[in-house]
Design an enzyme around this catalytic site. Sequence first.
Site, PDB file in Angstrom:
ATOM      1  N   ARG A 213       0.831  -1.220   0.000  1.00 30.04           N
ATOM      2  CA  ARG A 213       0.000   0.000   0.000  1.00 30.04           C
ATOM      3  C   ARG A 213       0.871   1.279   0.000  1.00 30.04           C
ATOM      4  O   ARG A 213       1.055   1.908  -1.029  1.00 30.04           O
ATOM      5  CB  ARG A 213      -0.959  -0.028   1.216  1.00 30.04           C
ATOM      6  CG  ARG A 213      -2.105   0.962   1.124  1.00 30.04           C
ATOM      7  CD  ARG A 213      -1.753   2.381   1.498  1.00 30.04           C
ATOM      8  NE  ARG A 213      -1.266   2.542   2.856  1.00 30.04           N
ATOM      9  CZ  ARG A 213      -0.752   3.682   3.311  1.00 30.04           C
ATOM     10  NH1 ARG A 213      -0.666   4.743   2.533  1.00 30.04           N
ATOM     11  NH2 ARG A 213      -0.284   3.755   4.550  1.00 30.04           N
ATOM     12  N   ASP A 214       1.428   1.654   1.123  1.00 30.37           N
ATOM     13  CA  ASP A 214       2.245   2.878   1.173  1.00 30.37           C
ATOM     14  C   ASP A 214       3.429   2.734   0.215  1.00 30.37           C
ATOM     15  O   ASP A 214       3.844   3.700  -0.440  1.00 30.37           O
ATOM     16  CB  ASP A 214       2.754   3.106   2.611  1.00 30.37           C
ATOM     17  CG  ASP A 214       2.972   4.572   2.965  1.00 30.37           C
ATOM     18  OD1 ASP A 214       3.048   5.388   2.042  1.00 30.37           O
ATOM     19  OD2 ASP A 214       3.069   4.881   4.167  1.00 30.37           O
TER      20      ASP A 214
ATOM     21  N   HIS B 298       8.611   7.657   8.062  1.00 29.61           N
ATOM     22  CA  HIS B 298       9.241   7.713   6.737  1.00 29.61           C
ATOM     23  C   HIS B 298      10.700   8.118   6.925  1.00 29.61           C
ATOM     24  O   HIS B 298      11.070   8.733   7.928  1.00 29.61           O
ATOM     25  CB  HIS B 298       8.457   8.663   5.829  1.00 29.61           C
ATOM     26  CG  HIS B 298       7.161   8.048   5.356  1.00 29.61           C
ATOM     27  ND1 HIS B 298       7.033   7.466   4.114  1.00 29.61           N
ATOM     28  CD2 HIS B 298       5.961   7.887   5.963  1.00 29.61           C
ATOM     29  CE1 HIS B 298       5.798   6.995   3.982  1.00 29.61           C
ATOM     30  NE2 HIS B 298       5.116   7.233   5.093  1.00 29.61           N
TER      31      HIS B 298
ATOM     32  N   CYS C 150       4.227   9.331  -0.025  1.00 30.39           N
ATOM     33  CA  CYS C 150       2.830   9.739  -0.100  1.00 30.39           C
ATOM     34  C   CYS C 150       2.649  10.663  -1.305  1.00 30.39           C
ATOM     35  O   CYS C 150       3.429  11.601  -1.481  1.00 30.39           O
ATOM     36  CB  CYS C 150       2.419  10.452   1.188  1.00 30.39           C
ATOM     37  SG  CYS C 150       0.735  11.092   1.126  1.00 30.39           S
TER      38      CYS C 150
ATOM     39  N   ASN D 142       8.658   4.464   3.679  1.00 34.31           N
ATOM     40  CA  ASN D 142       8.697   4.099   5.097  1.00 34.31           C
ATOM     41  C   ASN D 142      10.077   3.545   5.421  1.00 34.31           C
ATOM     42  O   ASN D 142      10.794   3.072   4.541  1.00 34.31           O
ATOM     43  CB  ASN D 142       7.696   2.961   5.389  1.00 34.31           C
ATOM     44  CG  ASN D 142       6.270   3.373   5.221  1.00 34.31           C
ATOM     45  OD1 ASN D 142       5.666   3.118   4.199  1.00 34.31           O
ATOM     46  ND2 ASN D 142       5.728   4.007   6.230  1.00 34.31           N
TER      47      ASN D 142
HETATM   48  P1  HMG Z   1     -13.519  13.825  -2.815  1.00 33.36           P
HETATM   49  O1  HMG Z   1     -13.342  14.185  -4.260  1.00 33.36           O
HETATM   50  O2  HMG Z   1     -13.568  14.942  -1.816  1.00 33.36           O
HETATM   51  O3  HMG Z   1     -14.807  12.896  -2.617  1.00 33.36           O
HETATM   52  O4  HMG Z   1     -12.364  12.804  -2.427  1.00 33.36           O
HETATM   53  P2  HMG Z   1     -16.328  13.108  -2.901  1.00 33.36           P
HETATM   54  O5  HMG Z   1     -17.051  12.406  -1.809  1.00 33.36           O
HETATM   55  O6  HMG Z   1     -16.626  14.567  -3.189  1.00 33.36           O
HETATM   56  O7  HMG Z   1     -16.539  12.273  -4.260  1.00 33.36           O
HETATM   57  C1  HMG Z   1     -15.970  12.683  -5.501  1.00 33.36           C
HETATM   58  C2  HMG Z   1     -15.846  11.476  -6.423  1.00 33.36           C
HETATM   59  O8  HMG Z   1     -14.981  10.497  -5.850  1.00 33.36           O
HETATM   60  C3  HMG Z   1     -17.174  10.768  -6.664  1.00 33.36           C
HETATM   61  O9  HMG Z   1     -17.107  10.168  -7.953  1.00 33.36           O
HETATM   62  C4  HMG Z   1     -17.153   9.664  -5.623  1.00 33.36           C
HETATM   63  O10 HMG Z   1     -17.959   8.568  -5.973  1.00 33.36           O
HETATM   64  C5  HMG Z   1     -15.677   9.256  -5.651  1.00 33.36           C
HETATM   65  P3  HMG Z   1     -17.701  10.888  -9.254  1.00 33.36           P
HETATM   66  O11 HMG Z   1     -19.151  11.144  -8.931  1.00 33.36           O
HETATM   67  O12 HMG Z   1     -16.919  12.172  -9.460  1.00 33.36           O
HETATM   68  O13 HMG Z   1     -17.460   9.882 -10.354  1.00 33.36           O
HETATM   69  N1  HMG Z   1     -15.232   8.641  -4.402  1.00 33.36           N
HETATM   70  C6  HMG Z   1     -14.606   7.464  -4.321  1.00 33.36           C
HETATM   71  N2  HMG Z   1     -14.234   6.558  -5.257  1.00 33.36           N
HETATM   72  C7  HMG Z   1     -13.625   5.450  -4.835  1.00 33.36           C
HETATM   73  N3  HMG Z   1     -13.359   5.184  -3.521  1.00 33.36           N
HETATM   74  C8  HMG Z   1     -13.707   6.058  -2.569  1.00 33.36           C
HETATM   75  C9  HMG Z   1     -14.360   7.252  -2.955  1.00 33.36           C
HETATM   76  N4  HMG Z   1     -14.832   8.317  -2.266  1.00 33.36           N
HETATM   77  C10 HMG Z   1     -15.371   9.169  -3.154  1.00 33.36           C
HETATM   78  N5  HMG Z   1     -13.441   5.784  -1.285  1.00 33.36           N
HETATM   79  C11 HMG Z   1     -11.263  11.119  -1.156  1.00 33.36           C
HETATM   80  C12 HMG Z   1     -12.223  12.317  -1.121  1.00 33.36           C
HETATM   81  C13 HMG Z   1     -10.858  10.793   0.258  1.00 33.36           C
HETATM   82  C14 HMG Z   1     -11.990   9.945  -1.784  1.00 33.36           C
HETATM   83  C15 HMG Z   1     -10.059  11.513  -2.017  1.00 33.36           C
HETATM   84  O14 HMG Z   1      -9.511  12.692  -1.528  1.00 33.36           O
HETATM   85  C16 HMG Z   1      -8.988  10.446  -2.087  1.00 33.36           C
HETATM   86  O15 HMG Z   1      -9.215   9.361  -2.577  1.00 33.36           O
HETATM   87  N6  HMG Z   1      -7.771  10.773  -1.615  1.00 33.36           N
HETATM   88  C17 HMG Z   1      -6.632   9.868  -1.683  1.00 33.36           C
HETATM   89  C18 HMG Z   1      -5.938   9.873  -0.373  1.00 33.36           C
HETATM   90  C19 HMG Z   1      -4.801   8.882  -0.366  1.00 33.36           C
HETATM   91  O16 HMG Z   1      -4.923   7.757  -0.801  1.00 33.36           O
HETATM   92  N7  HMG Z   1      -3.651   9.340   0.165  1.00 33.36           N
HETATM   93  C20 HMG Z   1      -2.524   8.467   0.370  1.00 33.36           C
HETATM   94  C21 HMG Z   1      -2.772   7.553   1.536  1.00 33.36           C
HETATM   95  S1  HMG Z   1      -2.606   8.340   3.125  1.00 33.36           S
HETATM   96  C22 HMG Z   1      -0.911   8.199   3.467  1.00 33.36           C
HETATM   97  O17 HMG Z   1      -0.159   7.754   2.648  1.00 33.36           O
HETATM   98  C23 HMG Z   1      -0.425   8.580   4.857  1.00 33.36           C
HETATM   99  C24 HMG Z   1      -0.187   7.362   5.750  1.00 33.36           C
HETATM  100  O18 HMG Z   1       0.752   6.475   5.131  1.00 33.36           O
HETATM  101  C25 HMG Z   1       0.387   7.823   7.101  1.00 33.36           C
HETATM  102  C26 HMG Z   1       1.573   8.772   6.967  1.00 33.36           C
HETATM  103  O19 HMG Z   1       2.576   8.421   6.339  1.00 33.36           O
HETATM  104  O20 HMG Z   1       1.459   9.863   7.508  1.00 33.36           O
HETATM  105  C27 HMG Z   1      -1.480   6.573   6.023  1.00 33.36           C
HETATM  106 MG    MG Z   2       2.901   6.681   5.165  1.00 33.01          MG
END
Ligand code: HMG
Ligand code: MG
Length: 313
Positions: free
Chosen positions: A18-19, A214, A245, A254
Amino acid sequence: MTTPKLPNAVRIVEMGPRDGLQNEKQLVPTETKVELVRRLERAGLKAIETTSFVSPKWVPQMGDNAEVLARVLAQPAAGVAYPVLTPNLKGFEAALAAGAKEVAVFGAASESFSQKNINCSIAESLARFRPVTEAAHAAGVRVRGYVSCVVGCPYEGAVVPPAVAEVAATLRDMGCYEISLGDTIGVGNPASIQRMLEAVAMRVPVELLAGHYHDTYGMAVANVHASLQMGVAVFDASVGGLGGCPYAAGASGNVATEDVVWLLHGLGIDTRIELDALVDTAAWISGQLGREPASRVARAVLAKRAQRAPAGP
Ligand code: HMG
Ligand code: MG
């Protein structure tokens, strides 16, 4: 001089699929992702974060989430957990349909990062996580919680420990069984990590905390050691040091799983992970991505093996 007592055993939550892969520009075949999980199982990992149910428009690499999870869960290894990220109810429902038994919600201690990463404020994100945790618990699914930017934010700079403690405590109140503290951009050092942990541990028992560090500035292993001294016994790590990220430009992967395992085994702490199999996995997935493994331990072990190998004709 008194030496701090370290935990007897440590749990590692593997982040590679994933990450590790979410920030890869080239789309990694689904088959390769599933094979990575299989190799990690064989190396002894007992928790493998498998994919994320986020928007494929935001993170195209995770667009095959349902297929990856369903294929992994078709032949689960005994005693292995396969958590997946679910930012909202839509993601949770898709994860549940694919068979998820454990999910994770992910918030941040910085407003700007929350906006860039999940398109909402910290308060809005917590309001979105509540129905996810309720639905998950009703379905018998465990929920882990993340807090990003626990030391620094790519957009705002330093983050103060009480801000981290507040989000961590709210996630705990929602019923997250563990709170993983993310140094998303790897700016922490043993002193800032310990200050942060001290503040969080006043609100959430240290036994429920995990370190997610990280390695951007090469401090991640030192931060793991500093956290062990504070009683933290769960660490997130990524085989080969893969990852980063998409919403934290310049942040590297990481801490490498093999670097953490080397440290822990050197300290006499049990992990039940086989270092050689892990290094093989780091070499294999790095090869699939067209590069050498980034981690110091993988490089050292591979170099030592090459020295021992008989010379060719
Ligand atoms: P949004 O655009 O604000 O969502 O995204 P929305 O509710 O307004 O919906 C817009 C569109 O997205 C719609 O589709 C929804 O159906 C769709 P449309 O009508 O335009 O065709 N949608 C989705 N589709 C699939 N799966 C879903 C989903 N939700 C809405 N779950 C959202 C909000 C959170 C979905 C978006 O911002 C997003 O996907 N962000 C990605 C975040 C991400 O993956 N970041 C990396 C992981 S976090 C990380 O790495 C940190 C961590 O490792 C810890 C650290 O290191 O600190 C964990
Ligand atoms: Mg991370």
